[in-house]
Design an enzyme around this catalytic site. Structure first.
Site, short mmCIF file in Angstrom:
data_model
loop_
_atom_site.label_atom_id
_atom_site.label_comp_id
_atom_site.label_asym_id
_atom_site.label_seq_id
_atom_site.Cartn_x
_atom_site.Cartn_y
_atom_site.Cartn_z
N LYS A 85 0.86 -1.19 0.00
CA LYS A 85 0.00 0.00 0.00
C LYS A 85 0.89 1.23 0.00
O LYS A 85 1.76 1.39 0.86
CB LYS A 85 -0.88 0.02 1.25
CG LYS A 85 -2.20 -0.69 1.09
CD LYS A 85 -2.99 -0.65 2.38
CE LYS A 85 -3.90 0.55 2.47
NZ LYS A 85 -4.71 0.50 3.74
O1 G3P Z 1 -7.74 1.50 5.35
C1 G3P Z 1 -7.74 2.82 5.79
C2 G3P Z 1 -9.05 3.49 5.73
O2 G3P Z 1 -10.03 2.52 5.95
C3 G3P Z 1 -9.18 4.65 6.67
O3 G3P Z 1 -10.27 4.52 7.47
O4 G3P Z 1 -11.73 4.97 9.38
O5 G3P Z 1 -9.42 5.88 9.37
O6 G3P Z 1 -11.14 6.84 7.85
P1 G3P Z 1 -10.65 5.63 8.57
#
Ligand code: G3P
Length: 223
Positions: A85
């Site tokens: 990633k």
């Molecule tokens: O995989 C990363 C992405 O899901 C970020 O999620 O919940 O931190 O906005 P969040």
């Protein structure tokens, strides 16, 4: 349609890979730091649990040269097919291009715009990961952005898939899939919410009561 788990929690990964047809596991530095564990032993254990399912691991470096080194190290320790990633920045795009030339699987992350998706796809990314809820928080129409990405890739016959991420509710997950995301990565809480509610329980209980009235507690294989 692919469902991935957005967690590095070993218990959750064990439980939900057994329950559902899970394509793989995604992580990022925030998700990994939540586990308060040694980095490599944790990820090696994740790899052991999920076998040859997809594992997406994010680089942390700032420059493309160091991102490549991290990506190579991740592939060496966790398997050549591990998805690297990479944040979709200028340095990240350059790292994606080189990692693809080395034969690595690449997931472009921190995607908020269609032009980022375009640049990542041009660099050969296998997946782009648009952040649904974070876009909503910026008053950006996430459905439109992801729909545009899907159209763009289709028009230009790109193989890059959309792995939508950052969800706060199941409506967002379904919206992403309905506008063309091929994959979603979700927390286990959201996965559970998909199939657990009082209305479903009520229906299942009704069938159970009627069955018991006629057949007692016998199972079909006991009749
Ligand atoms: O995989 C990363 C992405 O899901 C970020 O999620 O919940 O931190 O906005 P969040």
């Amino acid at each position: 349609m692919e469902i991935l788990l957005d967690t590095a929690n070993l218990e959750q990964i064990k439980k939900y890979t057994e329950l559902y047809d899970i394509t793989g596991v995604t992580s990022n530095p925030t998700i990994i730091s939540r586990e308060k564990a040694e980095f490599w032993p944790l990820l090696l254990e994740v790899r052991k649990i999920i076998g040859d399912r997809q594992l997406h691991v994010q680089v942390t470096a700032d420059t493309w040269e160091e991102m490549i080194k991290e990506g190579e190290c991740i592939r060496e320790k966790l398997g050549k097919d591990t998805y690297i990633k990479v944040p979709t920045t200028e340095q990240g795009i350059c790292a994606m291009k080189h990692l693809k030339a080395e034969g690595a699987n690449v997931t472009a992350t921190a995607v908020y715009t269609t032009q980022q998706a375009m640049m990542a796809s041009s660099a050969g990314a296998d997946y782009v990961a648009p952040y649904f809820n974070r876009m909503n928080n910026l008053n950006v129409d996430s459905k439109k952005v992801i729909g545009d990405m899907a159209n763009l890739f289709k028009i230009h016959d790109k193989k890059t898939k959309i792995l939508a991420a950052s969800f706060k509710n199941t409506e967002q997950v379904m919206d992403a899939l309905m506008v063309g995301a091929q994959a979603v990565t979700v927390s286990v809480d959201l996965l559970t919410t998909m199939v657990e509610n009082a209305i479903i329980d009520f229906a299942v209980e009704g069938f159970k009561k009627d069955w018991i009235k006629t057949y007692g507690d016998k199972k079909i294989y006991e009749l």
